[in-house]
Write a protein that holds these residues in place. Structure first.
Motif, PDB file in Angstrom:
ATOM      1  N   THR B 273       0.819  -1.212   0.000  1.00  0.00           N
ATOM      2  CA  THR B 273       0.000   0.000   0.000  1.00  0.00           C
ATOM      3  C   THR B 273       0.852   1.260   0.000  1.00  0.00           C
ATOM      4  O   THR B 273       0.367   2.322  -0.353  1.00  0.00           O
ATOM      5  CB  THR B 273      -0.928   0.040   1.225  1.00  0.00           C
ATOM      6  N   GLY B 276       1.348   1.772  -3.707  1.00  0.00           N
ATOM      7  CA  GLY B 276       0.122   1.929  -4.474  1.00  0.00           C
ATOM      8  C   GLY B 276      -0.972   1.132  -3.810  1.00  0.00           C
ATOM      9  O   GLY B 276      -1.498   1.546  -2.790  1.00  0.00           O
ATOM     10  N   GLU B 277      -1.246  -0.056  -4.356  1.00  0.00           N
ATOM     11  CA  GLU B 277      -2.364  -0.818  -3.850  1.00  0.00           C
ATOM     12  C   GLU B 277      -1.911  -1.964  -2.954  1.00  0.00           C
ATOM     13  O   GLU B 277      -0.765  -2.385  -2.976  1.00  0.00           O
ATOM     14  CB  GLU B 277      -3.205  -1.385  -5.014  1.00  0.00           C
ATOM     15  N   PHE B 278      -2.872  -2.469  -2.200  1.00  0.00           N
ATOM     16  CA  PHE B 278      -2.689  -3.655  -1.381  1.00  0.00           C
ATOM     17  C   PHE B 278      -2.175  -4.789  -2.269  1.00  0.00           C
ATOM     18  O   PHE B 278      -2.691  -5.003  -3.370  1.00  0.00           O
ATOM     19  CB  PHE B 278      -4.042  -4.019  -0.768  1.00  0.00           C
ATOM     20  N   LEU B 279      -1.158  -5.500  -1.790  1.00  0.00           N
ATOM     21  CA  LEU B 279      -0.581  -6.632  -2.518  1.00  0.00           C
ATOM     22  C   LEU B 279       0.066  -6.222  -3.830  1.00  0.00           C
ATOM     23  O   LEU B 279       0.126  -6.997  -4.769  1.00  0.00           O
ATOM     24  CB  LEU B 279      -1.641  -7.711  -2.798  1.00  0.00           C
ATOM     25  N   ARG B 280       0.564  -4.999  -3.890  1.00  0.00           N
ATOM     26  CA  ARG B 280       1.220  -4.583  -5.130  1.00  0.00           C
ATOM     27  C   ARG B 280       2.703  -4.936  -5.067  1.00  0.00           C
ATOM     28  O   ARG B 280       3.399  -4.557  -4.145  1.00  0.00           O
ATOM     29  CB  ARG B 280       1.071  -3.068  -5.318  1.00  0.00           C
ATOM     30  N   TYR B 281       3.152  -5.724  -6.031  1.00  0.00           N
ATOM     31  CA  TYR B 281       4.590  -5.971  -6.166  1.00  0.00           C
ATOM     32  C   TYR B 281       4.870  -6.289  -7.626  1.00  0.00           C
ATOM     33  O   TYR B 281       5.215  -7.385  -7.976  1.00  0.00           O
ATOM     34  CB  TYR B 281       5.088  -7.079  -5.230  1.00  0.00           C
ATOM     35  N   ARG B 282       4.691  -5.306  -8.438  1.00  0.00           N
ATOM     36  CA  ARG B 282       4.741  -5.558  -9.874  1.00  0.00           C
ATOM     37  C   ARG B 282       6.152  -5.668 -10.401  1.00  0.00           C
ATOM     38  O   ARG B 282       6.426  -6.426 -11.308  1.00  0.00           O
ATOM     39  CB  ARG B 282       4.012  -4.446 -10.619  1.00  0.00           C
TER      40      ARG B 282
END
Lengths: 497, 332, 102
Positions: B273, B276-282
């Motif tokens: 978070t 960016g977003e929850f569970l973001r690991y791009r």
């Protein structure tokens, strides 16, 4: 953590992990704190929805169709608020119910209870914000297993047997739903509800069998007659706060999924005969559940059978939506059903908590043993009475408004027979509520020993009961919120209201 | 031609064995047949070119489920329930319609199969779905296998909640026993030396194979859940051979083992978070994070499944007071 | 057919014959112990021949070694299972005899 979605998911699940791992006597207090925090997050989301319209959230930064997106409109926001409000009050109640003054065993129960309780809250939140067919399945699974474990917590052969039955019924339901989801994915190639809705628009691609599987599975989970047999004993033999939450929220969660899919996604695919059939099963549930509630001798079983009946009202909204012509009554039917969900959540929560208090004090919940309740547990008696009013749907409760709207819709959509069902159900529920209240008011020699009841238990049920009443006194804001992103409008252009 | 022959024999055998599972009056035999059916199903998945599902089916569907069933059936409570069921089946109205329940269920199952067949035939001929989209974005996910990239990145949220389902099952078992560890569960009274010998051989091999499956999941079929199931099988074997296994773990270690994966996802989600977003690991660290998360899945799946087995063997319910007495309320 | 394929086929067919014999044994022998006798010995040999046959076709030593290792694991497993089943059947016989005496 700048979005309310994050807090709604993160808080309860983090709490579940922490309270499971960490020792300490503060667990129940931590649970309470987290339910209050979740309520704040729900309020935040609701105010965002109110001001800016429906909210979305792409988990992991992956937009649909590849990723899973969350979504909240007025309906989700209202149900999230209801969920965290009921669970907060039930958490207060559980402080007393599992108090340390009680015997050591119930303190042990509390330690198993708190993590499961927070997982249940988390899965309810996850379900109400989900916009993905498969994610809904996972949330339903979490909800079911948490629910079953909480029922089994009561211990004893009865509760275990009831829990087992609940588990088997719910698993059968899950498999049916999952089968339907697999077929729907085969048909549409996406899982995101909004994208499926686009593809299904016009009803040219109506995968009847897949929808039948989905709705059958969800119907079992929502305890729609005749798939309700698992419910009464599961709800009646659980610990009091669990009974309250199962009846108030968990059953509604399954209904919410039906409502979403039926109205928002597959509106063009579902047929009028299917809607009439759903209504007929709902009507049968109303009559059968009320009839059983009249016959039961145990208080918690009466309240549990009444849930079967009250769920029946919700299914009446589907046939009401199918009437011919334009009019605001579609909104009345839809919003009336939703409001009934909410109002019943508070009323049934209050009733189960009050019943749990009586069981706690008297050691049994035979209706015949309830005599003299006005003197022993006055506050509980009052909350019982108020929740009873809301259950029957007398003014000024929220259920009154809900039933009024449903009735209006029956008249305006020219389906008077549903009005007859609503009337009969109201009379029957009046009868079983009267039976309970009159037992409470029968003066009698007091039982020799009554276990002292922590005050917090009595007030928690009272506040829940008062809320169900308050929903009738102050309905404008909830309905305005509900209209955000609603499939129907309160005011239909050209018709005038 | 020959391949079709194999498939037809396999499909026919599955149907016949399934039929036998249902009709077998003796519970134990029925369960053994069920395990056999699981193995055949796993072969069927191999024939359908889905080796990862085949592995899961063999390890969980046949192996662990089968042994859970057998273990649960050995408890006194289960035997009493079975006796009561036999009694109920030969009394009252059922006496006049022997096997009525089975006929009804068989009819329902056949009807269900028929409806399902119609639905499947009705599906669009062209396979549609997100396979292409997943392939396009795979590069950004950090792994080179589409299934893993879907499970651990695109739909990591679902995987996380599924891990939660497993966790809740174990928590439910503990809640029913009213305890926080499995130390009070039954251990094998007399084990044979040969089983101990086998366990000693299998355990290191299971660790090796689990490690292989875990690692290979990033670029070919395999994966963390399968690896965890294989480790769990080894833990169960240890327990059968008289070692303590998971029932020797203290409350804290058992709890940590069960929770590890769920908590890890939660932590990764939380950290995401900030970007960016929850569970973001791009990007960049994506692969490392996926490997770490998968490792936690291996551990938690193994501990959870083994705990379910250990928990299934002990008495509960009516004699829970006995369990409670053994567990001082304030001890942890 | 290449010579390797011929050899492999010969091994596989031999293995198949052992399997067949073991299966006939299970079906025809009268009691648990003698059935075990048939199935463990014959099937272990059958699997061994099959593994050798496949190893001939394997091409690389690595795959051949894996096949032989699989055979070894199956041997360990079936030997253990055989012991356990035999033991259980002896226990059962004892209880039956005790019951008959009582």
């Amino acid at each position: 953590m700048s979005s309310p979605f994050e807090w709604l998911i993160f808080l309860p699940f983090a709490g579940g992990v922490i309270t499971f791992l960490l020792p300490g006597k503060s667990r129940p207090w931590l649970a309470l704190l987290l339910t209050v925090g979740t309520f704040a997050a729900a309020w935040w989301l609701a105010s965002d929805v109110w001001r800016e319209g429906p909210q979305g959230y792409a988990l992991g930064g992956w937009e649909a169709p590849l990723g899973i997106n969350l979504y909240a409109d007025g309906l989700s926001a209202l149900l999230l608020l209801t969920t965290s409000a009921v669970m907060t009050l039930a958490s207060f109640y559980s402080l007393g119910y599992f108090s340390r003054e009680a015997e050591a065993s119930s303190w042990t129960e509390a330690r198993a209870f708190v993590p499961l309780w927070l997982f249940l809250l988390g899965s309810l939140n996850a379900l109400f914000v989900s916009r993905d067919l498969f994610n809904l399945y996972v949330a339903l699974e979490l909800l079911t297993i948490a629910g079953v474990a909480l029922v089994a917590l009561a211990g004893g052969a009865t509760a275990l047997r009831a829990g087992m039955r609940y588990l088997l019924a719910a698993f059968l339901a899950s498999l049916l739903y999952l089968m339907g989801v697999a077929l729907l994915y085969g048909e549409f190639g996406v899982l995101d509800l909004a994208l499926i809705a686009e593809a299904a628009e016009g009803g040219t691609r109506a995968p009847v069998i897949a929808l039948a599987f989905v709705f059958l599975g969800l119907g079992i989970k929502a305890a729609l007659f005749p798939f309700h047999a698992w419910l009464p004993h599961a709800h009646a033999s659980a610990p009091a706060p669990v009974s309250a939450v199962l009846s108030a929220l968990v059953v509604k969660a399954a209904f919410y999924v039906i409502l979403r899919l039926w109205v928002d996604v597959f509106a063009d695919s579902v047929t009028a005969p299917a809607a009439q059939a759903a209504g007929a099963l709902g009507a049968a549930g109303i009559l059968w559940g009320s009839f059983q509630a009249l016959r039961e001798q145990r208080l918690k079983l009466v309240v549990a059978h009444s849930t079967v009946a009250q769920v029946g009202y919700l299914f009446l909204l589907f046939p009401l939506l199918t009437g011919v012509g334009e009019g605001a009554w579609r909104f009345d039917a839809w919003a009336g059903g939703v409001y009934h969900m909410m109002s019943h959540a508070f009323a049934k929560g209050a009733l189960f908590l009050a019943a749990g208090t009586i069981l706690y004090a008297y050691g049994n919940d035979q209706i015949s043993a309830m005599r003299g309740l006005t003197r022993t547990l006055p506050i509980t008696t009052v909350s019982f009475g108020i929740a009873g009013i809301a259950l029957v749907g007398l003014p000024p409760s929220g259920s009154f408004i809900a039933k009024w709207m449903l009735l209006t819709a029956t008249i305006e959509s020219a389906q008077w027979w549903w009005a007859v069902v609503i009337g009969a159900g109201t009379l029957l529920s009046g009868a079983y509520v009267y039976r309970l209240v009159s037992a409470a008011f029968t003066p009698d020699t007091l039982p020799e020993s009554i276990r002292p009841v922590p005050r917090v238990m009595e007030y928690a049920s009272l506040i829940l009961a008062l809320t169900s009443l308050g929903l009738g006194l102050r309905a404008a804001e909830p309905f305005d919120l509900l209209e955000v992103g609603a499939p129907f409008s309160m005011i239909v252009a050209g018709v005038g209201t | 031609m020959l391949e079709h022959g194999v498939d037809i024999v396999l499909a026919g055998s599955i149907a016949v064995v399934a039929w036998r599972v249902l009709l077998e009056p003796q519970l134990f035999r029925s369960m053994v047949l069920f395990i056999a059916m699981g193995l055949m199903l796993s072969l069927a998945w191999v024939r359908l070119a889905a080796p990862d599902i085949a592995l899961a089916e063999a390890a969980i569907g046949a192996g662990l489920t089968g042994i859970l069933l057998i273990r649960a059936a050995q408890t006194e409570a289960a035997q009493e329930a079975a006796a009561a069921a036999r009694e109920a089946a030969t009394s009252g109205w059922r006496r006049w319609f022997p096997g009525a329940g089975r006929i009804v269920s068989a009819a329902a199952a056949l009807a269900f199969a028929a409806v399902l067949l119609v639905a499947v035939i009705d599906l669009p001929g062209e396979p549609i779905g997100l396979t292409e989209a997943a392939a396009t974005e795979m590069e950004a996910s950090g792994v080179e296998h589409p299934v893993t990239s879907v499970l651990l990145n695109f739909r990591a949220y679902d995987t996380w909640l599924e891990v939660g389902v497993l966790l809740l099952a174990a928590m439910g078992v503990l809640a029913i026993h009213r305890t926080y560890n499995l130390r009070s569960t039954r251990s094998e009274e007399h084990t044979m030396l040969v089983l101990t010998w086998l366990a000693r051989i299998i355990l290191p091999l299971a660790v090796l194979i689990a490690g292989y499956l875990y690692w290979s999941g990033t670029h070919q079929p395999g994966g963390a859940f399968q690896a965890g199931a294989i480790l769990a099988a080894a833990l169960v074997l240890m327990q059968l051979a008289g070692f303590r296994g998971v029932s020797g773990l203290s409350t804290l270690w058992l709890g940590a083992g069960l929770m590890l994966s769920f908590a890890a996802f939660l932590a990764v989600g939380f950290i995401g978070t900030f970007e960016g977003e929850f569970l973001r690991y791009r990007h960049a660290t994506g692969e490392l994070i996926i490997l770490a998360l998968e490792l936690t899945i291996v551990v938690s799946t193994a501990v959870t499944l083994a705990a379910l087995f250990a928990g299934a063997g002990s008495q509960s319910g009516d004699d829970s007071d006995a369990v409670r007495a053994r567990t001082p309320p304030e001890s942890l | 057919m290449t010579p390797a394929e011929v050899i492999a086929a010969a091994f596989a067919v031999t293995g198949g014959i052992f399997y067949l014999a073991g299966t006939v044994g299970i079906l025809r022998f009268p009691d648990v112990q003698s059935r075990l006798h048939a199935v463990t010995k014959a099937d272990n040999l059958g699997l061994g021949f099959l593994a050798v046959g496949l190893a001939v076709l394997a091409g690389t030593a690595e795959v051949a070694a894996k096949l032989l290792f699989i055979w070894f694991l199956a041997l360990a497993g079936s030997a253990t299972a055989c012991q356990l089943i035999a033991n259980a059947s002896v226990d059962d016989d004892v209880t039956e005899r005790e019951q008959a005496d009582a």
